[in-house]
Design a protein around this motif. Structure first.
Motif, short mmCIF file in Angstrom:
data_model
loop_
_atom_site.label_atom_id
_atom_site.label_comp_id
_atom_site.label_asym_id
_atom_site.label_seq_id
_atom_site.Cartn_x
_atom_site.Cartn_y
_atom_site.Cartn_z
N ASP A 1 0.85 -1.19 0.00
CA ASP A 1 0.00 0.00 0.00
C ASP A 1 0.89 1.24 0.00
OD1 ASP A 1 1.01 0.03 2.57
OD2 ASP A 1 -0.92 0.23 3.57
N SER A 2 0.26 2.40 0.01
CA SER A 2 1.03 3.64 -0.09
C SER A 2 2.04 3.77 1.05
CB SER A 2 0.06 4.83 -0.09
OG SER A 2 0.77 6.03 -0.12
N ARG B 1 10.62 3.75 -0.45
CA ARG B 1 11.18 4.95 -1.10
C ARG B 1 12.14 5.72 -0.18
NH1 ARG B 1 11.49 4.81 -5.59
NH2 ARG B 1 9.60 5.44 -6.65
N MET B 2 11.97 5.59 1.15
CA MET B 2 12.91 6.25 2.07
C MET B 2 14.33 5.77 1.79
SD MET B 2 10.77 5.93 5.66
CE MET B 2 12.21 5.41 6.55
N PHE B 3 14.45 4.54 1.29
CA PHE B 3 15.78 3.97 1.01
C PHE B 3 16.16 4.16 -0.46
CE2 PHE B 3 14.18 1.73 4.69
CZ PHE B 3 15.29 1.64 5.51
N LYS C 1 3.23 11.88 -3.60
CA LYS C 1 4.07 12.22 -4.76
C LYS C 1 5.50 11.67 -4.65
CE LYS C 1 5.18 17.07 -3.56
NZ LYS C 1 4.66 17.18 -2.20
N ILE C 2 5.95 11.36 -3.42
CA ILE C 2 7.32 10.81 -3.31
C ILE C 2 7.42 9.39 -3.88
CG2 ILE C 2 7.88 12.19 -1.24
CD1 ILE C 2 7.91 9.36 0.22
N GLU D 1 -3.51 9.36 -15.26
CA GLU D 1 -2.94 10.62 -14.77
C GLU D 1 -2.05 10.42 -13.54
OE1 GLU D 1 -5.76 13.92 -15.31
OE2 GLU D 1 -4.92 14.59 -13.38
N ILE D 2 -2.35 9.38 -12.75
CA ILE D 2 -1.56 9.20 -11.53
C ILE D 2 -0.51 8.09 -11.67
CG2 ILE D 2 -3.35 10.10 -9.98
CD1 ILE D 2 -3.96 7.13 -9.23
N SER D 3 -0.40 7.49 -12.86
CA SER D 3 0.53 6.36 -13.03
C SER D 3 1.70 6.70 -13.94
CB SER D 3 -0.18 5.16 -13.67
OG SER D 3 -1.39 4.89 -13.04
N THR D 4 2.86 6.15 -13.60
CA THR D 4 4.00 6.24 -14.51
C THR D 4 3.84 5.15 -15.57
OG1 THR D 4 5.33 6.83 -12.58
CG2 THR D 4 6.53 6.30 -14.60
#
Ligand code: FMN
Length: 335
Positions: A35-36, A43-45, A74-75, A100-103
């Motif tokens: 999940d998010s 992502r912190m790493f 957004k991170i 719109e929200i996906s890479t």
């Protein structure tokens, strides 16, 4: 550093359609896990890996009011949302809604869970190449971002159709493939076949991401060497160890083998995880949700069974903090 060295250093590690990624490593989608909150902790790493959402049911996304499954921060970018379903038009609409929200949009054609298979979703699509092809091309035609497909080696050992499936997916417009080196009937038993993933890699021109049993930097390197795949996706290895992807990146890119986290570091992460889930879901629900993670965070320590027993009974963050302090104190005493 001269320009050539700079360009070399910043060369994309993995290119999927129009998206250039500075990492070969991807967080695999895991329902109820990625999940998010967990994605943000990974992502912190690792600032570069592609993160993947839990699978999002196309039908539920379009029909339900509760859209919490697509919550994100957004991170988390680059971020891929994975869609499940079996109706081409509906899935194309769902992909459009997520564009719109996906890479990247990933399509689930590998999930073996009985509930999913009964619904003709997930790995069931490996038994109907025509329908799978329609889904891929419909989604591809509805969005302008890259589309990837995640699947397995086939239904069972007698029907391993991953090469045919990979070629079909490429012809239908997929920009990359992620293959879990097991069949549906294996579920999670046995060993992922990295050699088979190499055969898949040789059969198509688009990038192939290897998946299955990559639980350490050394295994990541070995999987890349054996399969010659373009990238790797990490699932269960990040449970209790969300820094694993970063350590893998450091090893495969810079030959730097970083130490595994200490139990203190694991517990610090468990607490961050807990607090963020509690913020999102409320304290009671957040802590209940965390039950499936606690065992992983305390894996390998003395008296882990007893602590796990205690941890699934706590009802507040304060109790968790106390219990973690006890664990640390007892570790010190046992030295
Ligand atoms: C709890 C759990 C949930 C999963 N959910 C999904 C999912 O939603 N979509 C998907 O394509 N694969 C899902 N998978 C499969 C993983 O993405 C991955 O293919 C598999 O775990 C093998 O990789 P690993 O050995 O690195 O864990 C799930 C796996 C687990 C353990």
């Amino acid at each position: 550093m001269n320009t050539k060295q700079y360009q070399e250093l910043n060369k994309a590690q993995l290119t999927i359609g129009t998206v250039q990624l500075n990492s070969k490593v991807i967080l695999a989608p895991m329902a109820g896990i990625t999940d998010s909150v967990l994605r943000q902790i990974v992502r912190m790493f690792s600032s570069d890996c592609l993160l993947t959402s839990e699978m999002v049911s196309s039908e539920a996304l379009l029909m339900n009011h509760d859209k919490s499954i697509i919550n994100h921060n957004k991170i988390e970018y680059p971020l891929s949302f994975q869609l499940s379903g079996h109706k081409p038009e509906l899935m194309a609409k769902a992909a459009k809604a997520l564009e719109e929200i996906s890479t990247i949009i990933d399509i689930n054609m590998g999930c073996p869970a009985p509930k999913i298979v009964r619904n003709n979703d997930g790995v069931k699509l490996m038994t109907d190449l025509k329908l799978a092809s329609q889904i891929i091309s419909s989604i591809k035609n509805s969005v302008s971002i890259p589309v990837t497909v995640k699947f397995r080696l086939g239904w069972d050992s007698g029907t391993k159709n991953f090469i045919e499936f990979a070629k079909m997916a490429e012809e239908s417009g997929a920009d990359a493939l992620c293959i879990h080196g097991r069949t549906k009937s294996q579920m999670y038993s046995g060993i992922a076949d990295w050699h088979a993933l190499g055969e898949a890699k040789n059969s198509v021109k688009i990038p192939v991401i290897a998946n299955g049993d990559i639980t350490s930097p050394e295994k990541a390197k070995s999987c890349l060497e054996i399969s010659k795949c373009d990238g790797i996706a990490i699932g269960r290895g990040i449970l209790g160890d969300p820094g694993l992807i970063y350590r893998i990146e450091e090893y495969i890119q810079n030959d730097n083998l970083l130490p595994e986290p200490t139990i203190q570091e694991r517990l610090e992460l468990a607490l961050i995880h807990c607090k963020k889930e509690a913020e999102l879901k409320g304290e009671i629900h957040g802590i209940k949700f965390m039950r499936k993670f606690f065992g992983h965070y305390i894996k390998g320590i003395r008296n882990a069974t007893k602590y796990r027993f205690d941890l699934v009974r706590v009802t507040s963050i304060a109790e968790i903090e106390d219990l973690f302090s006890t664990i640390i104190e007892n570790l010190d005493n046992s030295c």
